[in-house]
Design a protein around this motif. Structure first.
Motif, PDB file in Angstrom:
ATOM      1  N   HIS A  58     -16.217 -88.680  22.329  1.00 11.60           N
ATOM      2  CA  HIS A  58     -14.824 -88.403  22.691  1.00 11.60           C
ATOM      3  C   HIS A  58     -14.778 -87.223  23.647  1.00 11.60           C
ATOM      4  CE1 HIS A  58     -13.105 -91.095  19.667  1.00 11.60           C
ATOM      5  NE2 HIS A  58     -14.053 -90.662  18.861  1.00 11.60           N
ATOM      6  N   GLN A  59     -13.858 -87.280  24.597  1.00 11.75           N
ATOM      7  CA  GLN A  59     -13.620 -86.177  25.524  1.00 11.75           C
ATOM      8  C   GLN A  59     -12.466 -85.348  24.959  1.00 11.75           C
ATOM      9  OE1 GLN A  59     -15.062 -85.711  28.726  1.00 11.75           O
ATOM     10  NE2 GLN A  59     -13.822 -83.912  29.200  1.00 11.75           N
ATOM     11  N   ILE A  60     -12.737 -84.080  24.704  1.00 11.27           N
ATOM     12  CA  ILE A  60     -11.716 -83.168  24.186  1.00 11.27           C
ATOM     13  C   ILE A  60     -11.389 -82.170  25.298  1.00 11.27           C
ATOM     14  CG2 ILE A  60     -11.105 -81.504  22.381  1.00 11.27           C
ATOM     15  CD1 ILE A  60     -11.918 -84.106  21.096  1.00 11.27           C
ATOM     16  N   THR A  61     -10.105 -82.050  25.615  1.00  7.08           N
ATOM     17  CA  THR A  61      -9.656 -81.078  26.614  1.00  7.08           C
ATOM     18  C   THR A  61      -8.620 -80.180  25.949  1.00  7.08           C
ATOM     19  OG1 THR A  61     -10.017 -82.661  28.400  1.00  7.08           O
ATOM     20  CG2 THR A  61      -8.613 -80.774  28.893  1.00  7.08           C
ATOM     21  N   VAL A  62      -8.785 -78.867  26.158  1.00  3.41           N
ATOM     22  CA  VAL A  62      -7.823 -77.897  25.637  1.00  3.41           C
ATOM     23  C   VAL A  62      -7.206 -77.198  26.838  1.00  3.41           C
ATOM     24  CG1 VAL A  62      -7.473 -75.942  24.075  1.00  3.41           C
ATOM     25  CG2 VAL A  62      -9.298 -77.579  23.607  1.00  3.41           C
ATOM     26  N   ARG A  63      -5.870 -77.202  26.882  1.00  2.84           N
ATOM     27  CA  ARG A  63      -5.151 -76.615  28.017  1.00  2.84           C
ATOM     28  C   ARG A  63      -4.269 -75.462  27.553  1.00  2.84           C
ATOM     29  NH1 ARG A  63      -5.666 -80.376  32.102  1.00  2.84           N
ATOM     30  NH2 ARG A  63      -6.107 -82.487  31.391  1.00  2.84           N
ATOM     31  N   ASN A  64      -4.319 -74.378  28.338  1.00  2.00           N
ATOM     32  CA  ASN A  64      -3.422 -73.238  28.152  1.00  2.00           C
ATOM     33  C   ASN A  64      -2.902 -72.934  29.543  1.00  2.00           C
ATOM     34  OD1 ASN A  64      -2.619 -70.394  28.250  1.00  2.00           O
ATOM     35  ND2 ASN A  64      -3.408 -70.253  26.173  1.00  2.00           N
ATOM     36  N   GLU A  65      -1.578 -72.883  29.696  1.00  2.00           N
ATOM     37  CA  GLU A  65      -0.987 -72.786  31.034  1.00  2.00           C
ATOM     38  C   GLU A  65      -1.450 -71.566  31.818  1.00  2.00           C
ATOM     39  OE1 GLU A  65       3.175 -70.853  29.329  1.00  2.00           O
ATOM     40  OE2 GLU A  65       2.993 -73.001  29.661  1.00  2.00           O
ATOM     41  N   ASP A  66      -1.971 -70.541  31.151  1.00  2.00           N
ATOM     42  CA  ASP A  66      -2.389 -69.320  31.834  1.00  2.00           C
ATOM     43  C   ASP A  66      -3.850 -69.338  32.293  1.00  2.00           C
ATOM     44  OD1 ASP A  66       0.152 -68.221  31.426  1.00  2.00           O
ATOM     45  OD2 ASP A  66      -0.419 -67.481  29.439  1.00  2.00           O
ATOM     46  N   PHE A  67      -4.614 -70.388  31.925  1.00  2.00           N
ATOM     47  CA  PHE A  67      -6.054 -70.406  32.197  1.00  2.00           C
ATOM     48  C   PHE A  67      -6.498 -71.801  32.615  1.00  2.00           C
ATOM     49  CE2 PHE A  67      -5.227 -67.277  28.848  1.00  2.00           C
ATOM     50  CZ  PHE A  67      -5.732 -66.122  29.440  1.00  2.00           C
ATOM     51  N   PRO A  68      -7.691 -71.917  33.244  1.00  2.00           N
ATOM     52  CA  PRO A  68      -8.223 -73.255  33.542  1.00  2.00           C
ATOM     53  C   PRO A  68      -8.479 -74.031  32.249  1.00  2.00           C
ATOM     54  CG  PRO A  68      -9.493 -71.541  34.694  1.00  2.00           C
ATOM     55  CD  PRO A  68      -8.561 -70.840  33.722  1.00  2.00           C
ATOM     56  N   PRO A  69      -8.339 -75.372  32.280  1.00  2.00           N
ATOM     57  CA  PRO A  69      -8.586 -76.165  31.066  1.00  2.00           C
ATOM     58  C   PRO A  69     -10.051 -76.110  30.645  1.00  2.00           C
ATOM     59  CG  PRO A  69      -8.091 -77.590  32.939  1.00  2.00           C
ATOM     60  CD  PRO A  69      -7.912 -76.188  33.405  1.00  2.00           C
ATOM     61  N   HIS A  70     -10.280 -76.278  29.359  1.00  2.00           N
ATOM     62  CA  HIS A  70     -11.633 -76.324  28.792  1.00  2.00           C
ATOM     63  C   HIS A  70     -11.871 -77.744  28.300  1.00  2.00           C
ATOM     64  CE1 HIS A  70     -15.188 -75.286  26.483  1.00  2.00           C
ATOM     65  NE2 HIS A  70     -14.633 -75.834  25.415  1.00  2.00           N
ATOM     66  N   SER A  71     -12.894 -78.408  28.858  1.00  2.00           N
ATOM     67  CA  SER A  71     -13.216 -79.780  28.454  1.00  2.00           C
ATOM     68  C   SER A  71     -14.621 -79.832  27.881  1.00  2.00           C
ATOM     69  CB  SER A  71     -13.143 -80.736  29.649  1.00  2.00           C
ATOM     70  OG  SER A  71     -11.812 -80.900  30.051  1.00  2.00           O
ATOM     71  N   THR A  72     -14.783 -80.676  26.883  1.00  3.66           N
ATOM     72  CA  THR A  72     -16.100 -80.889  26.306  1.00  3.66           C
ATOM     73  C   THR A  72     -16.167 -82.308  25.755  1.00  3.66           C
ATOM     74  OG1 THR A  72     -17.755 -79.987  24.785  1.00  3.66           O
ATOM     75  CG2 THR A  72     -15.497 -80.031  23.993  1.00  3.66           C
ATOM     76  N   THR A  73     -17.376 -82.840  25.680  1.00  8.02           N
ATOM     77  CA  THR A  73     -17.575 -84.156  25.086  1.00  8.02           C
ATOM     78  C   THR A  73     -18.268 -83.955  23.748  1.00  8.02           C
ATOM     79  OG1 THR A  73     -17.762 -85.193  27.253  1.00  8.02           O
ATOM     80  CG2 THR A  73     -18.638 -86.428  25.409  1.00  8.02           C
ATOM     81  N   VAL A  74     -17.725 -84.586  22.709  1.00 10.52           N
ATOM     82  CA  VAL A  74     -18.327 -84.490  21.384  1.00 10.52           C
ATOM     83  C   VAL A  74     -18.759 -85.873  20.931  1.00 10.52           C
ATOM     84  CG1 VAL A  74     -16.994 -82.457  20.708  1.00 10.52           C
ATOM     85  CG2 VAL A  74     -16.115 -84.727  20.167  1.00 10.52           C
ATOM     86  N   THR A  75     -19.789 -85.898  20.101  1.00  5.41           N
ATOM     87  CA  THR A  75     -20.210 -87.141  19.457  1.00  5.41           C
ATOM     88  C   THR A  75     -19.871 -87.015  17.981  1.00  5.41           C
ATOM     89  OG1 THR A  75     -21.966 -87.472  21.072  1.00  5.41           O
ATOM     90  CG2 THR A  75     -22.139 -88.694  19.006  1.00  5.41           C
ATOM     91  N   VAL A  76     -18.955 -87.866  17.521  1.00  2.33           N
ATOM     92  CA  VAL A  76     -18.479 -87.818  16.142  1.00  2.33           C
ATOM     93  C   VAL A  76     -19.380 -88.685  15.274  1.00  2.33           C
ATOM     94  CG1 VAL A  76     -16.549 -88.392  14.626  1.00  2.33           C
ATOM     95  CG2 VAL A  76     -16.110 -87.386  16.880  1.00  2.33           C
TER      96      VAL A  76
END
Length: 80
Positions: A48-66
């Protein structure tokens, strides 16, 4: 007529989320909630591709294997 057998549910695993100060969480491009208070997701087995967004910073994306029975933790601190 043969009875219809419902498909077996897909195996799932846990993804724990620790984000500071906060972030909008997306899973495979779909909104999943805001962390915190969101701290854990139950996702189907696989990648799964997980992306975390905060309007004040660049997004953080990572791929996890569940994997069932093996929780995965995503930690990210914006601004560091």
């Amino acid at each position: 007529l043969k009875p219809v057998t419902p498909a077996a549910p897909l195996p799932t695993g846990i993804v724990r989320i620790a984000v500071s100060p906060w972030g909008e969480v997306e899973v495979d491009g779909a909104p999943a909630g805001t962390a915190p208070p969101l701290s854990e997701l139950t996702l189907t087995e696989g990648r799964h591709q997980i992306t975390v967004r905060n309007e004040d910073f660049p997004p953080h994306s990572t791929t996890v294997t569940v994997t069932p029975g093996q929780p995965v933790t995503i930690k990210h601190r914006f601004g560091q």
